[in-house]
Design a protein around this motif. Structure first.
Motif, PDB file in Angstrom:
ATOM      1  N   VAL A  17     -67.915 -39.789  14.474  1.00 43.18           N
ATOM      2  CA  VAL A  17     -68.254 -38.417  14.102  1.00 43.18           C
ATOM      3  C   VAL A  17     -67.810 -37.421  15.175  1.00 43.18           C
ATOM      4  O   VAL A  17     -68.091 -36.231  15.068  1.00 43.18           O
ATOM      5  N   THR A  18     -67.133 -37.899  16.211  1.00 45.33           N
ATOM      6  CA  THR A  18     -66.642 -37.026  17.276  1.00 45.33           C
ATOM      7  C   THR A  18     -65.153 -36.789  17.082  1.00 45.33           C
ATOM      8  O   THR A  18     -64.404 -37.709  16.742  1.00 45.33           O
ATOM      9  N   GLU A  19     -64.717 -35.548  17.287  1.00 37.96           N
ATOM     10  CA  GLU A  19     -63.298 -35.233  17.157  1.00 37.96           C
ATOM     11  C   GLU A  19     -62.551 -35.761  18.381  1.00 37.96           C
ATOM     12  O   GLU A  19     -62.711 -35.254  19.497  1.00 37.96           O
ATOM     13  N   LEU A  20     -61.755 -36.806  18.156  1.00 35.62           N
ATOM     14  CA  LEU A  20     -61.006 -37.449  19.235  1.00 35.62           C
ATOM     15  C   LEU A  20     -59.577 -37.674  18.784  1.00 35.62           C
ATOM     16  O   LEU A  20     -59.326 -37.885  17.589  1.00 35.62           O
ATOM     17  N   PRO A  21     -58.617 -37.660  19.708  1.00 37.53           N
ATOM     18  CA  PRO A  21     -57.271 -38.124  19.330  1.00 37.53           C
ATOM     19  C   PRO A  21     -57.373 -39.554  18.819  1.00 37.53           C
ATOM     20  O   PRO A  21     -58.123 -40.372  19.374  1.00 37.53           O
ATOM     21  N   HIS A  22     -56.642 -39.877  17.749  1.00 35.76           N
ATOM     22  CA  HIS A  22     -56.851 -41.180  17.124  1.00 35.76           C
ATOM     23  C   HIS A  22     -56.540 -42.324  18.075  1.00 35.76           C
ATOM     24  O   HIS A  22     -57.189 -43.375  18.022  1.00 35.76           O
ATOM     25  N   ALA A  23     -55.565 -42.148  18.991  1.00 32.93           N
ATOM     26  CA  ALA A  23     -55.263 -43.214  19.951  1.00 32.93           C
ATOM     27  C   ALA A  23     -56.447 -43.458  20.883  1.00 32.93           C
ATOM     28  O   ALA A  23     -56.763 -44.605  21.224  1.00 32.93           O
ATOM     29  N   GLU A 192     -42.335 -46.184  14.161  1.00 31.53           N
ATOM     30  CA  GLU A 192     -42.295 -47.452  14.852  1.00 31.53           C
ATOM     31  C   GLU A 192     -40.988 -47.670  15.598  1.00 31.53           C
ATOM     32  O   GLU A 192     -40.914 -48.508  16.486  1.00 31.53           O
ATOM     33  N   GLU A 193     -39.935 -46.917  15.263  1.00 34.52           N
ATOM     34  CA  GLU A 193     -38.656 -47.116  15.921  1.00 34.52           C
ATOM     35  C   GLU A 193     -38.626 -46.485  17.303  1.00 34.52           C
ATOM     36  O   GLU A 193     -37.893 -46.919  18.174  1.00 34.52           O
ATOM     37  N   ILE A 194     -39.397 -45.423  17.514  1.00 34.82           N
ATOM     38  CA  ILE A 194     -39.441 -44.767  18.818  1.00 34.82           C
ATOM     39  C   ILE A 194     -40.680 -45.292  19.529  1.00 34.82           C
ATOM     40  O   ILE A 194     -41.801 -44.872  19.252  1.00 34.82           O
ATOM     41  N   ILE A 195     -40.457 -46.210  20.437  1.00 36.42           N
ATOM     42  CA  ILE A 195     -41.554 -46.928  21.074  1.00 36.42           C
ATOM     43  C   ILE A 195     -41.888 -46.263  22.400  1.00 36.42           C
ATOM     44  O   ILE A 195     -41.013 -46.034  23.227  1.00 36.42           O
ATOM     45  N   GLY A 196     -43.161 -45.950  22.592  1.00 33.36           N
ATOM     46  CA  GLY A 196     -43.591 -45.345  23.840  1.00 33.36           C
ATOM     47  C   GLY A 196     -44.829 -44.504  23.643  1.00 33.36           C
ATOM     48  O   GLY A 196     -45.040 -43.946  22.560  1.00 33.36           O
ATOM     49  N   GLN A 197     -45.627 -44.413  24.685  1.00 33.04           N
ATOM     50  CA  GLN A 197     -46.875 -43.655  24.609  1.00 33.04           C
ATOM     51  C   GLN A 197     -46.996 -42.633  25.728  1.00 33.04           C
ATOM     52  O   GLN A 197     -48.049 -42.054  25.924  1.00 33.04           O
ATOM     53  N   SER A 198     -45.927 -42.406  26.471  1.00 34.65           N
ATOM     54  CA  SER A 198     -45.977 -41.431  27.558  1.00 34.65           C
ATOM     55  C   SER A 198     -46.149 -40.030  26.990  1.00 34.65           C
ATOM     56  O   SER A 198     -45.762 -39.740  25.849  1.00 34.65           O
ATOM     57  N   ALA A 199     -46.689 -39.143  27.809  1.00 35.18           N
ATOM     58  CA  ALA A 199     -46.948 -37.775  27.360  1.00 35.18           C
ATOM     59  C   ALA A 199     -45.656 -37.054  26.995  1.00 35.18           C
ATOM     60  O   ALA A 199     -45.621 -36.294  26.018  1.00 35.18           O
ATOM     61  N   VAL A 200     -44.580 -37.307  27.750  1.00 39.03           N
ATOM     62  CA  VAL A 200     -43.333 -36.581  27.466  1.00 39.03           C
ATOM     63  C   VAL A 200     -42.770 -36.969  26.109  1.00 39.03           C
ATOM     64  O   VAL A 200     -42.195 -36.133  25.390  1.00 39.03           O
ATOM     65  N   VAL A 201     -42.939 -38.224  25.716  1.00 38.07           N
ATOM     66  CA  VAL A 201     -42.429 -38.667  24.418  1.00 38.07           C
ATOM     67  C   VAL A 201     -43.324 -38.189  23.286  1.00 38.07           C
ATOM     68  O   VAL A 201     -42.838 -37.688  22.262  1.00 38.07           O
ATOM     69  N   THR A 202     -44.626 -38.331  23.444  1.00 39.88           N
ATOM     70  CA  THR A 202     -45.530 -37.894  22.367  1.00 39.88           C
ATOM     71  C   THR A 202     -45.444 -36.384  22.163  1.00 39.88           C
ATOM     72  O   THR A 202     -45.503 -35.904  21.022  1.00 39.88           O
ATOM     73  N   PRO A 359     -32.822 -26.535  20.903  1.00 40.31           N
ATOM     74  CA  PRO A 359     -32.418 -27.618  21.798  1.00 40.31           C
ATOM     75  C   PRO A 359     -33.604 -28.535  22.085  1.00 40.31           C
ATOM     76  O   PRO A 359     -34.726 -28.063  22.309  1.00 40.31           O
ATOM     77  N   ALA A 360     -33.378 -29.831  22.063  1.00 40.64           N
ATOM     78  CA  ALA A 360     -34.458 -30.795  22.286  1.00 40.64           C
ATOM     79  C   ALA A 360     -34.022 -31.803  23.349  1.00 40.64           C
ATOM     80  O   ALA A 360     -33.319 -32.770  23.040  1.00 40.64           O
ATOM     81  N   PRO A 361     -34.420 -31.587  24.603  1.00 40.02           N
ATOM     82  CA  PRO A 361     -34.076 -32.550  25.663  1.00 40.02           C
ATOM     83  C   PRO A 361     -34.879 -33.840  25.500  1.00 40.02           C
ATOM     84  O   PRO A 361     -36.108 -33.810  25.376  1.00 40.02           O
ATOM     85  N   ILE A 362     -34.186 -34.964  25.495  1.00 47.04           N
ATOM     86  CA  ILE A 362     -34.838 -36.268  25.399  1.00 47.04           C
ATOM     87  C   ILE A 362     -34.982 -36.827  26.812  1.00 47.04           C
ATOM     88  O   ILE A 362     -33.992 -36.953  27.539  1.00 47.04           O
ATOM     89  N   PRO A 363     -36.200 -37.173  27.226  1.00 46.43           N
ATOM     90  CA  PRO A 363     -36.407 -37.580  28.625  1.00 46.43           C
ATOM     91  C   PRO A 363     -35.728 -38.910  28.934  1.00 46.43           C
ATOM     92  O   PRO A 363     -35.726 -39.824  28.101  1.00 46.43           O
ATOM     93  N   PRO A 364     -35.157 -39.035  30.118  1.00 44.79           N
ATOM     94  CA  PRO A 364     -34.618 -40.334  30.532  1.00 44.79           C
ATOM     95  C   PRO A 364     -35.748 -41.324  30.765  1.00 44.79           C
ATOM     96  O   PRO A 364     -36.908 -40.939  30.965  1.00 44.79           O
TER      97      PRO A 364
END
Length: 518
Positions: A17-23, A192-202, A359-364
């Protein structure tokens, strides 16, 4: 015991019942279950394309999040999926455990005799995935634990249903007109093809999800090997054009003599050998998306014609003056600095401004933190299945090597490094029936010295003298090693480790995530 169970149920209910990010909600859920059952590991795995993808784990190494467990290769997971009720595996079960070598407390080693149980999960009457629990102490999962997991399954499935509803609401806010979004299906495609949980990717994916709904041109910027094609596919799959073609053109592989014909088509007799009319890539992508990879390599003569398409939505086949209307969305990508190319006269300024509306920079990879371990897990599982191995893991020094290396070739280089190392271990006589552990020395990604860690020799601008590493890498390696010792001394208890380190528990968890230990 009853009061303890009531407390766990109250915690699970409070999170619902608490608003949380699903992860965060799912991670708190597995952590609560692990504490409740006093077991070694808990994993929540989602069923996707006939494979099971870990979405939240507690007690497993971080690289487990990048793996895809195929039930056909893991009989315990297949057995759990096949039943609607709780499935248990006694300590003497002959079925191999999919997490051999993946537990934090037994990295790279076979699991000792232990108890295991799991349950299949369903949301809105459809199979969603499985929940698994592993206990290193035999006898942990008796009849009482069996009944408790059956009761907790209701909370788990409710949490998954809440998460799906939140995703549906979020999708509706982005696009009220997309039926895929309303059902939630659109959110699953391509993620599912873009794998990663870092803040820059999300954060980047969140931005691309919004811009995907428009028809604006997008310019994907990034170094070689960061996966620009995957991000282009992500944009297309989230767009209103998802049911139309996505056509990929590698501009760097187009000779100038055939580039115009390939992109815009030609009519019969336009040149020697043109025996019939032929549509080009723009017409093939009509109604859909055209992905111009390495757009900075296009000849100037073709750039002028491309500009006309962006301005007027018209093309001309080679050999005719008759214009044709096309409705094609452009996604372009480059590893060049197009601003420099404009100043050098190699790229048209007007075309650059047309392409770079968004423009969308993709992080290394070196800026993605612990994503390197998640991606490594994905490639390890692919190679395990490809080579027919029981288990393929990284040693601790290999994990540290991956985290410290700079990855000039990015994700592509990581994939090749894991594949080479796996083949090397097999060629050296590793038995397919045993757990195969890859050490840092097998990765071939730099010099590895005892106690010194990897990447002692870096690019010239990163290391002033041979053997001198950036202070950040040295500090991270020292913190990582010290945290592991504290956890070992605390038998894996994070709260106790925080007390030993005189850290606030929440700060310890943040530090562990940054260092790739969670």
């Amino acid at each position: 015991m009853s009061s303890e169970i009531d407390l766990i149920e109250a915690m699970l209910l409070a999170d619902l019942v608490t608003e949380l990010p699903h992860a965060v909600r799912l991670q708190r859920l597995v952590a609560s279950l692990r504490a409740s059952f006093s077991c070694g590991a808990v994993a929540l795995l989602k069923l996707e394309d006939e494979g099971l993808r870990p979405v939240a784990v507690d007690g497993l190494v971080r690289e487990a999040l990048g793996r895809r467990f195929m039930p056909a290769h893991h009989p315990r997971l297949a057995a759990i999926l096949a039943r609607r009720d709780v499935t248990t595996f006694d300590h003497d079960s002959a079925l191999p455990d999919p997490y051999d070598g993946l537990l934090d407390s037994h990295v790279g080693a076979p699991l000792p005799v232990h108890d295991c149980m799991g349950v299949s999960l369903h949301v809105d009457g459809q199979p969603w995935g499985v929940l698994t629990l592993d206990a290193l102490r035999t006898g942990t999962f008796g009849d009482a634990a069996y009944d408790r997991l059956r009761r907790y399954t209701v909370f788990v499935e409710t949490a998954l249903r809440v998460t799906r509803l939140e995703q549906d609401v979020h999708a509706l806010r982005i696009s009220r007109s997309s039926s895929d979004r309303m059902s939630g299906a659109g959110l699953a495609r391509g993620v599912e093809e873009i794998i990663g949980q870092s803040a820059v990717v999300t954060d980047l994916l969140r931005e691309l999800e919004v811009v995907a709904e428009s028809d604006l041109p997008v310019l994907l910027l990034g170094e070689t090997g960061v996966g620009k094609e995957l991000f282009a596919r992500y944009l297309h799959q989230r767009s209103q054009r998802a049911d139309r073609p996505l056509v990929h053109v590698n501009c760097a592989a187009l000779p100038e003599s055939v580039a115009e014909s390939e992109l815009f088509g030609h009519v019969k007799g336009a040149f020697s050998g043109a025996t019939t009319d032929r549509p080009g890539r723009f017409e093939a992508a009509d109604g859909g998306t055209l992905f111009l990879d390495e757009v900075g390599e296009l000849p100037l003569s073709i750039q002028a014609k491309l500009l006309r398409v962006l301005q007027n939505g018209e093309i001309q086949r080679l050999g005719t003056d008759q214009p044709r209307r096309v409705d094609t969305r452009i996604i372009a990508a480059t590893n060049r600095n197009l601003g420099d190319s404009v100043r050098e006269g190699l790229f048209r300024a007007d075309l650059y401004h047309r392409l770079s509306v968004y423009p969308a920079p993709i992080p290394p990879l070196r800026e993605r933190g612990a994503d390197v371990l998640v991606l490594a897990g994905h490639f390890l599982e692919l190679n395990r299945a490809r080579l027919g191995l029981r288990s393929l893991r990284l040693t601790r020094d290999a994990e540290e090597a991956l985290c410290a290396y700079r990855w000039p070739g990015n994700v592509r280089e990581l994939e090749h490094a894991i594949s080479r190392a796996a083949l090397k271990m097999v060629s050296r006589g590793a038995q397919r029936s045993e757990i195969v552990s890859i050490p840092a020395s097998a990765l071939d990604i730099g010099h590895h010295q005892p106690g010194g860690g990897p990447a002692d020799v870096l690019a010239g601008d990163e290391a002033g003298e041979p053997g001198i590493r950036p202070l950040r890498l040295v500090t991270d390696a020292a913190q990582r090693a010290h945290l592991r010792r504290a956890l070992q001394a605390s038998s894996g208890n994070w709260a106790q480790a925080a007390r030993l380190l005189e850290l606030d528990p929440s700060n310890l968890h943040k530090l562990a995530r940054r260092l790739g230990l969670k």
